[in-house]
Write a protein that holds these residues in place. Sequence first.
Motif, PDB file in Angstrom:
ATOM      1  N   ASN A 232      -9.864  11.874  -9.681  1.00 17.66           N
ATOM      2  CA  ASN A 232      -9.597  10.808 -10.653  1.00 17.66           C
ATOM      3  C   ASN A 232     -10.514   9.626 -10.364  1.00 17.66           C
ATOM      4  OD1 ASN A 232      -8.447   9.188 -12.636  1.00 17.66           O
ATOM      5  ND2 ASN A 232      -6.800   8.484 -11.287  1.00 17.66           N
ATOM      6  N   THR A 233     -11.732   9.696 -10.881  1.00 17.44           N
ATOM      7  CA  THR A 233     -12.693   8.615 -10.711  1.00 17.44           C
ATOM      8  C   THR A 233     -13.701   8.651 -11.842  1.00 17.44           C
ATOM      9  OG1 THR A 233     -14.402   7.654  -9.287  1.00 17.44           O
ATOM     10  CG2 THR A 233     -14.136  10.041  -9.195  1.00 17.44           C
ATOM     11  N   ALA A 234     -14.177   7.476 -12.234  1.00 20.18           N
ATOM     12  CA  ALA A 234     -15.238   7.393 -13.240  1.00 20.18           C
ATOM     13  C   ALA A 234     -16.596   7.708 -12.638  1.00 20.18           C
ATOM     14  CB  ALA A 234     -15.250   5.999 -13.874  1.00 20.18           C
ATOM     15  N   ALA A 235     -16.690   7.709 -11.302  1.00 21.98           N
ATOM     16  CA  ALA A 235     -17.939   8.055 -10.622  1.00 21.98           C
ATOM     17  C   ALA A 235     -18.005   9.575 -10.505  1.00 21.98           C
ATOM     18  CB  ALA A 235     -17.997   7.392  -9.247  1.00 21.98           C
ATOM     19  N   THR A 236     -18.300  10.241 -11.621  1.00 21.51           N
ATOM     20  CA  THR A 236     -18.172  11.697 -11.675  1.00 21.51           C
ATOM     21  C   THR A 236     -19.174  12.418 -10.784  1.00 21.51           C
ATOM     22  OG1 THR A 236     -19.568  11.695 -13.664  1.00 21.51           O
ATOM     23  CG2 THR A 236     -17.177  11.679 -13.982  1.00 21.51           C
ATOM     24  N   SER A 237     -20.286  11.777 -10.430  1.00 20.90           N
ATOM     25  CA  SER A 237     -21.231  12.431  -9.528  1.00 20.90           C
ATOM     26  C   SER A 237     -20.754  12.397  -8.077  1.00 20.90           C
ATOM     27  CB  SER A 237     -22.615  11.788  -9.639  1.00 20.90           C
ATOM     28  OG  SER A 237     -22.562  10.413  -9.369  1.00 20.90           O
ATOM     29  N   LEU A 238     -19.632  11.713  -7.824  1.00 22.82           N
ATOM     30  CA  LEU A 238     -19.016  11.711  -6.493  1.00 22.82           C
ATOM     31  C   LEU A 238     -17.674  12.431  -6.517  1.00 22.82           C
ATOM     32  CD1 LEU A 238     -19.606   7.990  -5.344  1.00 22.82           C
ATOM     33  CD2 LEU A 238     -21.114   9.969  -5.059  1.00 22.82           C
ATOM     34  N   ALA A 239     -17.530  13.438  -7.384  1.00 18.20           N
ATOM     35  CA  ALA A 239     -16.187  13.949  -7.626  1.00 18.20           C
ATOM     36  C   ALA A 239     -16.041  15.462  -7.644  1.00 18.20           C
ATOM     37  CB  ALA A 239     -15.680  13.376  -8.953  1.00 18.20           C
ATOM     38  N   PRO A 240     -16.609  16.212  -6.692  1.00 22.30           N
ATOM     39  CA  PRO A 240     -16.241  17.620  -6.590  1.00 22.30           C
ATOM     40  C   PRO A 240     -14.872  17.745  -5.928  1.00 22.30           C
ATOM     41  CG  PRO A 240     -17.717  17.080  -4.818  1.00 22.30           C
ATOM     42  CD  PRO A 240     -17.592  15.835  -5.662  1.00 22.30           C
ATOM     43  N   ARG A 241     -14.136  18.780  -6.278  1.00 26.64           N
ATOM     44  CA  ARG A 241     -12.830  18.984  -5.643  1.00 26.64           C
ATOM     45  C   ARG A 241     -12.993  19.577  -4.245  1.00 26.64           C
ATOM     46  NH1 ARG A 241      -9.842  22.959  -8.557  1.00 26.64           N
ATOM     47  NH2 ARG A 241      -8.124  22.383  -7.194  1.00 26.64           N
ATOM     48  N   SER A 262     -12.556   1.791  -4.516  1.00 27.32           N
ATOM     49  CA  SER A 262     -12.001   2.039  -5.840  1.00 27.32           C
ATOM     50  C   SER A 262     -13.094   1.988  -6.910  1.00 27.32           C
ATOM     51  CB  SER A 262     -10.935   0.994  -6.167  1.00 27.32           C
ATOM     52  OG  SER A 262     -11.525  -0.286  -6.337  1.00 27.32           O
ATOM     53  N   ASP A 263     -12.781   2.509  -8.079  1.00 31.18           N
ATOM     54  CA  ASP A 263     -13.715   2.411  -9.202  1.00 31.18           C
ATOM     55  C   ASP A 263     -13.995   0.949  -9.544  1.00 31.18           C
ATOM     56  OD1 ASP A 263     -13.573   5.154  -9.246  1.00 31.18           O
ATOM     57  OD2 ASP A 263     -13.000   5.308 -11.356  1.00 31.18           O
ATOM     58  N   GLU A 264     -12.977   0.124  -9.495  1.00 33.97           N
ATOM     59  CA  GLU A 264     -13.162  -1.298  -9.799  1.00 33.97           C
ATOM     60  C   GLU A 264     -14.119  -1.951  -8.809  1.00 33.97           C
ATOM     61  OE1 GLU A 264     -10.560  -5.426 -10.364  1.00 33.97           O
ATOM     62  OE2 GLU A 264      -9.594  -3.616  -9.574  1.00 33.97           O
ATOM     63  N   GLU A 265     -14.001  -1.602  -7.531  1.00 35.26           N
ATOM     64  CA  GLU A 265     -14.904  -2.162  -6.517  1.00 35.26           C
ATOM     65  C   GLU A 265     -16.340  -1.700  -6.732  1.00 35.26           C
ATOM     66  OE1 GLU A 265     -11.664  -2.709  -2.881  1.00 35.26           O
ATOM     67  OE2 GLU A 265     -12.661  -0.773  -3.188  1.00 35.26           O
ATOM     68  N   MET A 266     -16.510  -0.444  -7.112  1.00 34.40           N
ATOM     69  CA  MET A 266     -17.857   0.040  -7.421  1.00 34.40           C
ATOM     70  C   MET A 266     -18.419  -0.646  -8.660  1.00 34.40           C
ATOM     71  SD  MET A 266     -17.840   4.141  -6.539  1.00 34.40           S
ATOM     72  CE  MET A 266     -16.226   4.531  -7.226  1.00 34.40           C
ATOM     73  N   GLN A 267     -17.581  -0.849  -9.651  1.00 38.90           N
ATOM     74  CA  GLN A 267     -18.027  -1.516 -10.882  1.00 38.90           C
ATOM     75  C   GLN A 267     -18.489  -2.941 -10.588  1.00 38.90           C
ATOM     76  OE1 GLN A 267     -17.907   0.006 -14.172  1.00 38.90           O
ATOM     77  NE2 GLN A 267     -19.300  -1.686 -14.539  1.00 38.90           N
ATOM     78  N   LYS A 268     -17.714  -3.666  -9.811  1.00 33.18           N
ATOM     79  CA  LYS A 268     -18.100  -5.031  -9.446  1.00 33.18           C
ATOM     80  C   LYS A 268     -19.405  -5.044  -8.666  1.00 33.18           C
ATOM     81  CE  LYS A 268     -13.539  -7.275  -9.286  1.00 33.18           C
ATOM     82  NZ  LYS A 268     -12.557  -7.934  -8.392  1.00 33.18           N
ATOM     83  N   SER A 269     -19.567  -4.084  -7.805  1.00 30.44           N
ATOM     84  CA  SER A 269     -20.791  -4.011  -6.997  1.00 30.44           C
ATOM     85  C   SER A 269     -22.004  -3.674  -7.854  1.00 30.44           C
ATOM     86  CB  SER A 269     -20.623  -2.985  -5.884  1.00 30.44           C
ATOM     87  OG  SER A 269     -19.589  -3.365  -5.002  1.00 30.44           O
ATOM     88  N   ALA A 270     -21.818  -2.781  -8.826  1.00 31.97           N
ATOM     89  CA  ALA A 270     -22.914  -2.442  -9.730  1.00 31.97           C
ATOM     90  C   ALA A 270     -23.332  -3.668 -10.540  1.00 31.97           C
ATOM     91  CB  ALA A 270     -22.500  -1.306 -10.659  1.00 31.97           C
ATOM     92  N   ALA A 285     -23.921   4.918  -7.271  1.00 27.52           N
ATOM     93  CA  ALA A 285     -24.945   4.265  -6.459  1.00 27.52           C
ATOM     94  C   ALA A 285     -24.499   2.915  -5.942  1.00 27.52           C
ATOM     95  CB  ALA A 285     -26.229   4.106  -7.269  1.00 27.52           C
ATOM     96  N   ALA A 286     -23.409   2.387  -6.484  1.00 28.12           N
ATOM     97  CA  ALA A 286     -22.857   1.116  -6.011  1.00 28.12           C
ATOM     98  C   ALA A 286     -21.782   1.309  -4.956  1.00 28.12           C
ATOM     99  CB  ALA A 286     -22.278   0.330  -7.191  1.00 28.12           C
ATOM    100  N   ALA A 287     -21.479   2.560  -4.599  1.00 30.63           N
ATOM    101  CA  ALA A 287     -20.401   2.820  -3.641  1.00 30.63           C
ATOM    102  C   ALA A 287     -20.697   2.210  -2.279  1.00 30.63           C
ATOM    103  CB  ALA A 287     -20.171   4.326  -3.515  1.00 30.63           C
ATOM    104  N   GLY A 288     -21.935   2.351  -1.811  1.00 30.31           N
ATOM    105  CA  GLY A 288     -22.288   1.803  -0.503  1.00 30.31           C
ATOM    106  C   GLY A 288     -22.163   0.297  -0.452  1.00 30.31           C
ATOM    107  N   ILE A 289     -22.654  -0.383  -1.495  1.00 27.44           N
ATOM    108  CA  ILE A 289     -22.515  -1.839  -1.572  1.00 27.44           C
ATOM    109  C   ILE A 289     -21.050  -2.233  -1.617  1.00 27.44           C
ATOM    110  CG2 ILE A 289     -22.886  -3.822  -3.075  1.00 27.44           C
ATOM    111  CD1 ILE A 289     -25.326  -3.152  -1.530  1.00 27.44           C
ATOM    112  N   ALA A 290     -20.235  -1.466  -2.351  1.00 28.34           N
ATOM    113  CA  ALA A 290     -18.801  -1.767  -2.436  1.00 28.34           C
ATOM    114  C   ALA A 290     -18.150  -1.701  -1.059  1.00 28.34           C
ATOM    115  CB  ALA A 290     -18.119  -0.791  -3.393  1.00 28.34           C
TER     116      ALA A 290
END
Length: 318
Positions: A232-241, A262-270, A285-290
């Motif tokens: 359950n994430t909008a970051a679908t390239s980070l989402a294999p089961r 969280s998705d919100e934290e990644m969004q803010k970072s992006a 790509a904003a996950a690391g910054i988040a």
Amino acid sequence: MIELQDFRTARKAISDHMRLTPVFEASNFGDTSGFVARDRIPEIFLKLENMQVSGSFKARGAMNAALALEPEQRSAGLCTASGGNHGLGVINAARTLGVPVKIFLPTNTPQPKVKKLRAQGVDVALIGAVWDDANRAAMGHAHESGMAYIHPFADPKVIAGQGTIALELLEQQPDLDTLVVAIGGGGLIAGVATAARLLRPSIRVIGVEPTGAATLFESLKANEVATLPSVNTAATSLAPRQSSALNVDLIGGNVDRIALVSDEEMQKSAKWLWKEFGISVELSAAAGIAAVMNDRLGDPNPGRVGVIVCGTGMDGFE
């Protein structure tokens, strides 16, 4: 399992087809967004793989794996399943080699990526709800058609290709103390962490996953390959089961910590990357910054921090 020479060989193999992406210091900023307290941010150096051929680091691993195929293997073409970026990387490799290509995408792939892939004029199929479903279809097609299947993360050649980023980064910024890397299936961090540790055993490596797709976090906790019941994430390239035993072993042996954002934290970072520096990235790509901005590194004094900005996109735009 993968030696330093494997990364060096991969670097030599792909060098004529890849860009040496820049490293950008993001330590000095005005923070017009009001997103973060300036005094708690360490020295940050961004490895801008969003500027790589095809728009992400994925081109490295795909090219290395494709070049390693025997001529008769590659002649029937290349096939893969992707959340988008790996597909673009495989298309780039296929065009370089002059062979056909077919890409399978899950239906949760963001529409801009679907359009971008189809605009390449190649065969693209939308199959399954998540990447794991599309991957089964891709493997079946490869078996039936004779196309060479290139796995996006569970392939030593792909991992070696992604690990070339660490070789470059530690030449460009040799005094890093901490590396922060986003995790999808685990190919990027498996390669980067293994190569970085072989070059500098003392470096600290932090992986970052979405809270809604903590595949490697759960796998390391269980000490085996875990399969998430859902993602359950909008970051679908980070989402294999599910990842793979190869990736879990390499990550378990070379990564110090997996942080969740969280998705919100990644969004803010992006958005912060775009507003402060004009760097346009996708959510993953904003996950690391988040992780850096939200104190998820597990160390109050992480030193000089390198963050891999893994793919381009428009999530930083309002």
